[in-house]
Design an enzyme around this catalytic site. Structure first.
Site, PDB file in Angstrom:
ATOM      1  N   PRO A 170       1.101   0.402 -19.398  1.00 18.54           N
ATOM      2  CG  PRO A 170       2.231   2.402 -19.045  1.00 18.54           C
ATOM      3  CD  PRO A 170       1.305   1.426 -18.383  1.00 18.54           C
ATOM      4  CB  CYS A 171       4.616  -0.197 -24.365  1.00 19.02           C
ATOM      5  SG  CYS A 171       5.646   1.277 -24.475  1.00 19.02           S
ATOM      6  CG  LEU A 172       7.470  -4.337 -21.269  1.00 16.37           C
ATOM      7  CD1 LEU A 172       8.185  -5.596 -21.752  1.00 16.37           C
ATOM      8  CD2 LEU A 172       7.252  -4.386 -19.763  1.00 16.37           C
ATOM      9  CB  SER A 174       6.108   3.564 -20.579  1.00 19.10           C
ATOM     10  OG  SER A 174       5.664   2.448 -19.812  1.00 19.10           O
TER      11      SER A 174
END
Length: 267
Positions: A170-172, A174
């Site tokens: 998932p995106c950074l 997160s």
């Protein structure tokens, strides 16, 4: 190969289709399936670039689109101008996806916008799904009752090679513990640490968590158990070096087994 009939129908129905592509296996597999179902007709891939998106993901999306001759639109979803997102509350993902889907539906209001959400995603706390519902986003894998394992199987059958085996990432943002402000410089540090370690370990399940207490490097427990103490010390030192090069001089670095969502703190 032939696609599942219900997925084929879902992807063919819209007159024009725009797919939100993050660079992971789900959205890239959905894009490849849409190419097969629609023969590339009236199909646009949309990729949002921001400090929270790893550079490797953007490169992967560009290479995917170029190889297949697909239309790719790069956008700035604008979440970093949203103070609610930057504050990193429990529902940060809602504000991220609201900005993303708001941007996509504003730019391509004449198209159906689809995302690669799969059936397994519905079992998590994902406030971004509320944003998707509010903006009328299509989830073909969910409607076709496809799990993550089904998506990987489809990706292999579509010839996506290494993409089919990509670990979830998932995106950074997160990686930043709930309540710590989302800062571009820290996201760059996290990306640098993970990139450095993947250079050593390959495409494995790996997270660099920014916690209130410092950095926690998480990796798959089986992999971690297979490494001796000297190798683990080398990896910790490599992570510390990459962190320092991006402004993390005062942060402590620890190594621990991967735990899904460990930077997310429920109220």
């Amino acid at each position: 190969m032939s696609l599942p009939s219900d997925l084929t129908e879902l992807l063919r129905q819209p007159d024009a289709l725009a797919i939100a592509v993050s660079g992971g296996v789900d959205s890239l597999c959905l894009s490849a399936a849409a190419v097969a179902a629609r023969n590339g007709r009236n199909l646009t891939l949309c990729h949002a670039v921001s400090p929270a998106v790893p550079d490797a993901a953007t490169k992967r999306v560009k290479a995917f689109a170029t190889k297949r001759g697909l239309t790719l639109e790069i956008v700035d979803a604008g979440e970093f101008s949203d103070k609610r997102y930057r504050a990193n509350p429990v529902n940060r993902c809602y504000f991220c996806k609201s900005n993303l889907y708001g941007t996509l539906t504003r730019l391509w209001g004449d198209r159906t916008v689809a995302a690669g959400t799969n059936l397994d995603d519905l079992g998590d706390y994902r406030p971004g799904l509320q944003a998707a519902e509010e903006h009328g986003i299509l989830h073909p894998f969910v409607q076709a009752r496809m799990t993550k394992a089904d998506v990987r199987t489809l990706a292999r059958s579509l010839g996506l090679g290494d993409i089919a085996e990509l670990p979830a990432s998932p995106c950074l943002a997160s990686r930043i513990e709930t309540g710590l402000r989302v800062e571009p410089a820290e996201l760059a540090m996290i990306d640098a640490v993970e990139t450095a370690l993947r250079t050593e370990l390959g495409e494995v399940t790996l997270r660099c968590r920014r916690l209130h207490t410092g950095l926690a490097i998480e990796m798959d427990r089986v992999l971690m158990d297979s490494l001796n103490s000297n190798r683990l010390a080398e990896l910790t030192a490599r992570a510390r070096e990459a962190s320092r090069q991006h402004g993390g001089e005062e942060l402590t670095v620890t190594l621990r087994p991967y735990q899904r969502g460990s930077a997310f703190l429920h109220a």
